[in-house]
Write a protein that holds these residues in place. Structure first.
Motif, short mmCIF file in Angstrom:
data_model
loop_
_atom_site.label_atom_id
_atom_site.label_comp_id
_atom_site.label_asym_id
_atom_site.label_seq_id
_atom_site.Cartn_x
_atom_site.Cartn_y
_atom_site.Cartn_z
N VAL A 58 23.61 -12.23 -41.14
CA VAL A 58 24.34 -13.49 -40.91
C VAL A 58 25.82 -13.21 -40.67
CG1 VAL A 58 25.10 -15.61 -42.04
CG2 VAL A 58 22.71 -14.92 -42.18
N ASP A 59 26.41 -12.39 -41.53
CA ASP A 59 27.86 -12.15 -41.44
C ASP A 59 28.24 -11.32 -40.22
OD1 ASP A 59 28.54 -13.61 -43.73
OD2 ASP A 59 28.15 -11.91 -45.04
N ARG A 60 27.43 -10.32 -39.90
CA ARG A 60 27.77 -9.47 -38.75
C ARG A 60 27.68 -10.25 -37.44
NH1 ARG A 60 25.33 -3.37 -39.91
NH2 ARG A 60 26.41 -3.06 -41.91
N VAL A 61 26.65 -11.06 -37.31
CA VAL A 61 26.54 -11.88 -36.10
C VAL A 61 27.64 -12.94 -36.08
CG1 VAL A 61 25.08 -13.55 -34.88
CG2 VAL A 61 24.05 -11.50 -35.87
N GLY A 62 27.91 -13.55 -37.22
CA GLY A 62 28.95 -14.56 -37.28
C GLY A 62 30.32 -14.03 -36.93
N VAL A 63 30.69 -12.90 -37.53
CA VAL A 63 32.01 -12.31 -37.26
C VAL A 63 32.11 -11.87 -35.80
CG1 VAL A 63 33.52 -10.35 -37.78
CG2 VAL A 63 32.44 -11.63 -39.65
N ALA A 64 31.00 -11.35 -35.24
CA ALA A 64 31.00 -10.94 -33.84
C ALA A 64 31.22 -12.12 -32.90
CB ALA A 64 29.68 -10.25 -33.49
N HIS A 103 12.53 -4.61 -41.74
CA HIS A 103 13.68 -4.06 -41.02
C HIS A 103 14.45 -5.23 -40.40
CE1 HIS A 103 12.12 0.16 -40.97
NE2 HIS A 103 10.96 -0.47 -41.05
N LEU A 104 15.78 -5.20 -40.47
CA LEU A 104 16.59 -6.23 -39.84
C LEU A 104 17.63 -5.65 -38.87
CD1 LEU A 104 17.17 -8.67 -42.85
CD2 LEU A 104 15.79 -9.10 -40.81
N SER A 105 17.78 -4.32 -38.85
CA SER A 105 18.77 -3.71 -37.96
C SER A 105 18.40 -3.90 -36.49
CB SER A 105 18.94 -2.22 -38.28
OG SER A 105 17.72 -1.53 -38.12
N GLY A 106 17.12 -3.89 -36.18
CA GLY A 106 16.69 -4.13 -34.80
C GLY A 106 17.03 -5.54 -34.36
N ALA A 107 16.84 -6.49 -35.27
CA ALA A 107 17.21 -7.88 -34.97
C ALA A 107 18.70 -7.98 -34.70
CB ALA A 107 16.80 -8.79 -36.13
N GLU A 108 19.50 -7.27 -35.49
CA GLU A 108 20.95 -7.28 -35.27
C GLU A 108 21.29 -6.77 -33.88
OE1 GLU A 108 25.09 -5.24 -36.91
OE2 GLU A 108 23.15 -4.30 -37.26
N ALA A 109 20.67 -5.66 -33.48
CA ALA A 109 20.98 -5.08 -32.16
C ALA A 109 20.64 -6.06 -31.04
CB ALA A 109 20.20 -3.77 -31.99
N GLN A 110 19.51 -6.73 -31.15
CA GLN A 110 19.11 -7.68 -30.12
C GLN A 110 20.03 -8.90 -30.09
OE1 GLN A 110 14.67 -8.23 -29.66
NE2 GLN A 110 14.65 -6.92 -31.48
N LEU A 111 20.45 -9.36 -31.25
CA LEU A 111 21.36 -10.51 -31.32
C LEU A 111 22.73 -10.15 -30.75
CD1 LEU A 111 20.27 -11.73 -34.84
CD2 LEU A 111 20.15 -13.12 -32.76
N MET A 112 23.19 -8.92 -31.01
CA MET A 112 24.47 -8.48 -30.44
C MET A 112 24.39 -8.41 -28.92
SD MET A 112 26.61 -8.25 -32.86
CE MET A 112 26.75 -8.01 -34.64
N ARG A 113 23.23 -8.03 -28.38
CA ARG A 113 23.08 -8.01 -26.92
C ARG A 113 23.14 -9.43 -26.35
NH1 ARG A 113 19.61 -3.49 -27.88
NH2 ARG A 113 17.76 -4.81 -28.10
N LEU A 114 22.59 -10.39 -27.08
CA LEU A 114 22.68 -11.79 -26.63
C LEU A 114 24.13 -12.25 -26.59
CD1 LEU A 114 19.67 -13.49 -28.50
CD2 LEU A 114 19.79 -12.72 -26.12
N ILE A 115 24.91 -11.81 -27.58
CA ILE A 115 26.34 -12.16 -27.60
C ILE A 115 27.04 -11.55 -26.40
CG2 ILE A 115 28.51 -11.87 -28.86
CD1 ILE A 115 26.87 -11.91 -31.46
N GLU A 116 26.74 -10.28 -26.12
CA GLU A 116 27.39 -9.57 -25.00
C GLU A 116 27.04 -10.19 -23.64
OE1 GLU A 116 26.07 -5.58 -25.43
OE2 GLU A 116 27.26 -5.19 -27.25
N THR A 117 25.84 -10.73 -23.53
CA THR A 117 25.43 -11.31 -22.24
C THR A 117 25.87 -12.75 -22.07
OG1 THR A 117 23.26 -11.87 -23.20
CG2 THR A 117 23.44 -9.77 -22.02
N GLY A 118 26.57 -13.29 -23.06
CA GLY A 118 27.13 -14.62 -22.92
C GLY A 118 26.19 -15.76 -23.24
#
Length: 313
Positions: free
Chosen positions: A165-171, A207-222
């Motif tokens: 939650v926090d990593r996606v939120g801060v990103a 595992h939740l690190s894979g979910a984090e990576a995919q969510l960060m890609r969604l952020i990067e793609t706008g």
């Protein structure tokens, strides 16, 4: 009898007063985290707790309905000799000093046990045997409670729910901790369950690190921030319910208590209840009051009160 509880976690300075008849009283203050950061170093957090306790304790003690009979503090994150964080020593040292000055007993417990005790208070959960899930920035732990005995069943083997939650939120530019802000965004978005859940073969360690990576890609793609936030709660809901169903079957009990900051989210609770009913999973979900689900010292004080009553029995 009146118990004073102290909890000095990585997120919050908390103090509480509990009696055997009145509603708990508490004071809490988040640790001051600079914008864009995802927490404080232990040394910085220790200093912040010392400063904040000097403000919170006098304010709380003015409300004390009588003399304090015992003091209890969280001494570690969870059970086990290897469980240790310096931040908890602030509460322990100040708690010991207060108890010595008042000439009353001092007790130690764990942050996790405090969370469970606080969440259970007022739920109507009477069984001594149940499954508990502790969801926070540092824990995604599912366990069986049998009286005072805790039997660990599973956890996240990489990233914890609150960290996701926090990593996606801060990103996405949200303040830390990001839970309330991310939830507000998620309510305006739509999830399509694009992030799959990931588990070990046992079906309870996730595992939740894979979910984090995919969510960060969604952020990067706008992608829309609202939809990304909704996907966070979707993957957490699906992951948690699978963990709980497996744990419930292993423990042979349908009663489940959810504790911790992530579990205080109203949206998260709604999603869990809806999916549990729709999928006919048969879980009896019990939620603590929101103010007793995030970091707090209420459960710590309740544990101190119970230990004192045991000594006097």
């Amino acid at each position: 009898m009146l118990a004073l509880g102290l909890d000095t976690s990585c997120y919050t300075t908390s103090v509480a007063l509990c009696t055997d008849c009145d509603a708990p009283r508490q004071r809490r203050q988040l640790l001051p985290v600079p914008g864009g950061e995802r927490g404080l170093r232990q040394s910085e957090a220790v200093f912040a707790h010392v400063r904040q306790l000097s403000q919170l304790l006098p304010a709380l003690l003015q409300e004390a309905p009588g003399p304090i009979d015992c003091v209890c503090a969280s001494a570690s994150p969870r059970d086990g000799e290897q469980s240790y964080m310096p931040v908890f020593q602030v509460g322990v040292s100040q708690g010991r000093a207060i108890a010595a000055a008042l000439r009353v007993p001092f007790f130690e417990t764990t942050h996790q046990r405090g969370h469970i005790a606080a969440a259970k208070w007022g739920t109507g959960l009477k069984n001594d045997r149940f499954v508990a899930l502790h969801l926070s920035g540092g824990t995604t732990d599912v366990m069986t409670l049998n009286g005072e005995e805790i039997l660990p069943l599973g956890t996240s083997v990489d990233l914890h729910a609150g960290q996701l939650v926090d990593r996606v939120g801060v990103a996405m530019g949200l303040p830390f901790p990001s839970g309330p802000y991310l939830e507000e965004l998620a309510r305006r978005g739509a999830a399509a369950a694009r992030i799959p859940v990931s588990f070990e073969k046992d079906g309870v360690n996730c595992h939740l690190s894979g979910a984090e990576a995919q969510l960060m890609r969604l952020i990067e793609t706008g992608e829309k921030k609202e939809d990304i936030a909704a996907e966070v709660y979707s993957v957490l809901c699906r992951t948690v319910l699978r963990m709980l169903k497996t744990a419930s079957d292993q423990a042979k009990t349908a009663d489940v208590l959810l504790a911790g900051g992530v579990a205080s989210s109203q949206l998260f609770r709604e999603l869990l209840l809806e999916r549990n009913e729709k999928r006919r999973m048969g879980l009896k979900l019990h939620f603590g009051r929101p103010e007793f689900s995030g970091d707090n010292a209420v459960g710590v004080a309740l544990i101190g009160l119970k230990k004192l009553q045991g000594e006097k029995a």
